[in-house]
Write an enzyme that holds these catalytic residues in place. Structure first.
Site, PDB file in Angstrom:
ATOM      1  N   GLU A  99      32.475  45.303  31.049  1.00 39.31           N
ATOM      2  CA  GLU A  99      32.620  44.213  30.080  1.00 39.31           C
ATOM      3  C   GLU A  99      31.889  42.977  30.582  1.00 39.31           C
ATOM      4  OE1 GLU A  99      36.605  43.786  28.578  1.00 39.31           O
ATOM      5  OE2 GLU A  99      36.386  41.610  28.345  1.00 39.31           O
ATOM      6  N   ASP A 101      31.661  38.856  29.400  1.00 35.78           N
ATOM      7  CA  ASP A 101      32.400  37.948  28.523  1.00 35.78           C
ATOM      8  C   ASP A 101      31.853  36.538  28.424  1.00 35.78           C
ATOM      9  OD1 ASP A 101      34.222  40.031  28.331  1.00 35.78           O
ATOM     10  OD2 ASP A 101      35.708  39.103  29.638  1.00 35.78           O
ATOM     11  N   GLU A 103      34.134  33.431  26.723  1.00 35.26           N
ATOM     12  CA  GLU A 103      35.375  33.038  26.058  1.00 35.26           C
ATOM     13  C   GLU A 103      35.419  31.512  25.985  1.00 35.26           C
ATOM     14  OE1 GLU A 103      38.866  36.223  26.912  1.00 35.26           O
ATOM     15  OE2 GLU A 103      38.237  35.037  28.642  1.00 35.26           O
ATOM     16  N   THR A 117      33.517  32.598  31.628  1.00 32.40           N
ATOM     17  CA  THR A 117      32.677  33.794  31.718  1.00 32.40           C
ATOM     18  C   THR A 117      33.336  34.764  32.690  1.00 32.40           C
ATOM     19  OG1 THR A 117      31.325  32.956  33.554  1.00 32.40           O
ATOM     20  CG2 THR A 117      30.611  32.416  31.310  1.00 32.40           C
ATOM     21  N   ASN A 118      33.157  36.050  32.426  1.00 30.47           N
ATOM     22  CA  ASN A 118      33.757  37.057  33.297  1.00 30.47           C
ATOM     23  C   ASN A 118      32.950  38.345  33.187  1.00 30.47           C
ATOM     24  OD1 ASN A 118      35.537  38.210  35.098  1.00 30.47           O
ATOM     25  ND2 ASN A 118      37.300  38.222  33.727  1.00 30.47           N
ATOM     26  N   ARG A 127      36.541  38.021  37.877  1.00 27.51           N
ATOM     27  CA  ARG A 127      35.313  37.367  38.345  1.00 27.51           C
ATOM     28  C   ARG A 127      34.992  36.170  37.441  1.00 27.51           C
ATOM     29  NH1 ARG A 127      33.291  43.069  38.674  1.00 27.51           N
ATOM     30  NH2 ARG A 127      33.072  43.629  40.880  1.00 27.51           N
ATOM     31  N   GLU A 128      35.988  35.347  37.179  1.00 25.68           N
ATOM     32  CA  GLU A 128      35.804  34.246  36.248  1.00 25.68           C
ATOM     33  C   GLU A 128      35.009  33.083  36.854  1.00 25.68           C
ATOM     34  OE1 GLU A 128      38.770  35.408  37.219  1.00 25.68           O
ATOM     35  OE2 GLU A 128      39.949  36.043  35.465  1.00 25.68           O
ATOM     36  N   TRP A 193      48.343  30.644  27.941  1.00 21.58           N
ATOM     37  CA  TRP A 193      47.480  30.437  29.108  1.00 21.58           C
ATOM     38  C   TRP A 193      46.196  29.658  28.826  1.00 21.58           C
ATOM     39  CZ3 TRP A 193      42.438  32.200  29.194  1.00 21.58           C
ATOM     40  CH2 TRP A 193      42.089  33.152  28.204  1.00 21.58           C
ATOM     41  N   GLY A 197      46.532  26.078  31.396  1.00 20.96           N
ATOM     42  CA  GLY A 197      47.430  27.100  31.906  1.00 20.96           C
ATOM     43  C   GLY A 197      48.636  27.361  31.042  1.00 20.96           C
ATOM     44  N   ARG A 275      43.587  32.801  45.914  1.00 18.11           N
ATOM     45  CA  ARG A 275      43.750  33.916  44.967  1.00 18.11           C
ATOM     46  C   ARG A 275      43.486  35.253  45.636  1.00 18.11           C
ATOM     47  NH1 ARG A 275      40.121  34.561  39.444  1.00 18.11           N
ATOM     48  NH2 ARG A 275      41.131  36.445  38.612  1.00 18.11           N
TER      49      ARG A 275
END
Length: 289
Positions: A99, A101, A103, A117-118, A127-128, A193, A197, A275
């Site tokens: 995928e 992305d 968004e 983006t991912n 992987r944002e 979210w 957040g 993270r």
């Protein structure tokens, strides 16, 4: 960054990119609505997605592709769009899907849109990279392009590269090159979210929310099953994305990429040590341009 500096950066970007890519296609021939059909529409070159309390809406391409350039002109929700997400992405199917992305995360009135983006490879994402735009994306249509070839993936906004993900498969880093992907668009409520957040909720008094898509174009290799893995990556004239000029960004494009990342990037997974408990993904240590 100070307002003057932002204006200066925007001016430099606009001055450098004098010719925005113009796309030319017909949504009605290339895509179809998948949900929310009761209040969305495809008419000729235009797609309109709507979100209200009853439902969001979405569309996808009739064909799948492997490598090429996917372009759309998009005009986002004006005013208070907090809690909403407009998505435009490529995706295969299954638990090990690939995928790519774009968004667009809604905002409170007067606040900048966040572009998320991912990339997923073999079902693994996280992987944002996120950016603020240097213009109001709700005031007019702007070009959002995903360029994807065997060497690299580039996310463009009005022909300005904002992100690159290169192929390091020979070093054990997965890369999407063996699954055909359809083009998807959607508008939906994600106020758990999307904005700060989930702290800012959707204000339904502003509904219905509407997003316009114009001139979808896929200059890409049509996916015809496993045989396409070699066909779409072969060095033939028809596979223009294999040309040497698309193997790396030009010097000027790298300057623009670095300018955008310096001034407009708001989140980078490669710098989120907490993270990943200090184990940053391997591609973060590789050249991405």
């Amino acid at each position: 960054m100070a307002k003057f500096e932002k204006l200066l950066v925007a001016f430099l970007i606009c001055a450098f990119v004098s010719n925005i890519i113009q796309v030319n296609a017909d949504f009605s021939k290339s895509m179809y609505l998948t949900w929310g059909v009761q209040h969305s529409s495809i008419i000729g070159e235009d797609l309109h997605l709507v979100l209200d309390k009853t439902s969001g809406s979405a569309a996808r391409s009739k064909r799948s592709f492997l490598f090429g350039s996917i372009e759309m002109l998009i005009k986002l929700i004006p005013g208070n769009s907090a809690g909403t997400v407009t998505a435009y992405y490529l995706s295969s199917t299954g638990s090990h899907h690939d995928e790519i992305d774009f968004e667009f995360l809604g905002n409170s009135s007067g606040q900048p849109y966040t572009v998320n983006t991912n990339i997923y490879t073999q079902g693994k994402g996280s992987r944002e990279q996120q950016f603020h735009l240097w213009f109001d994306p709700s005031a007019d249509f702007h070009n959002y392009t995903i360029h994807w070839n065997p060497t690299e993936i580039v996310w463009y906004v009005d022909n300005v590269p904002i992100r690159v993900f290169r192929n390091y498969e020979n070093e054990g880093i997965d890369y999407p090159n063996k699954q055909g992907m359809r083009v998807y668009t959607s508008l939906w409520n994600a106020d758990n979210w999307a904005t700060r957040g989930g702290l800012v909720k959707t204000d339904w008094s502003n509904a219905p929310f509407k997003v316009g898509f114009h001139h979808f174009r896929a200059r890409a290799c049509k996916w015809n099953g496993a045989v396409s893995i070699n066909q779409c990556a072969s060095n033939v004239k028809a596979n223009w994305w294999k040309s040497s000029i698309y193997k790396h960004l030009s010097y000027g494009q790298i300057k623009l990429l670095n300018l955008v990342r310096k001034n407009f990037m708001t989140y980078d997974y490669c710098k989120d040590y907490k993270r990943f408990n200090g184990h940053i993904p391997r591609e973060c240590f590789k050249t991405q341009s």
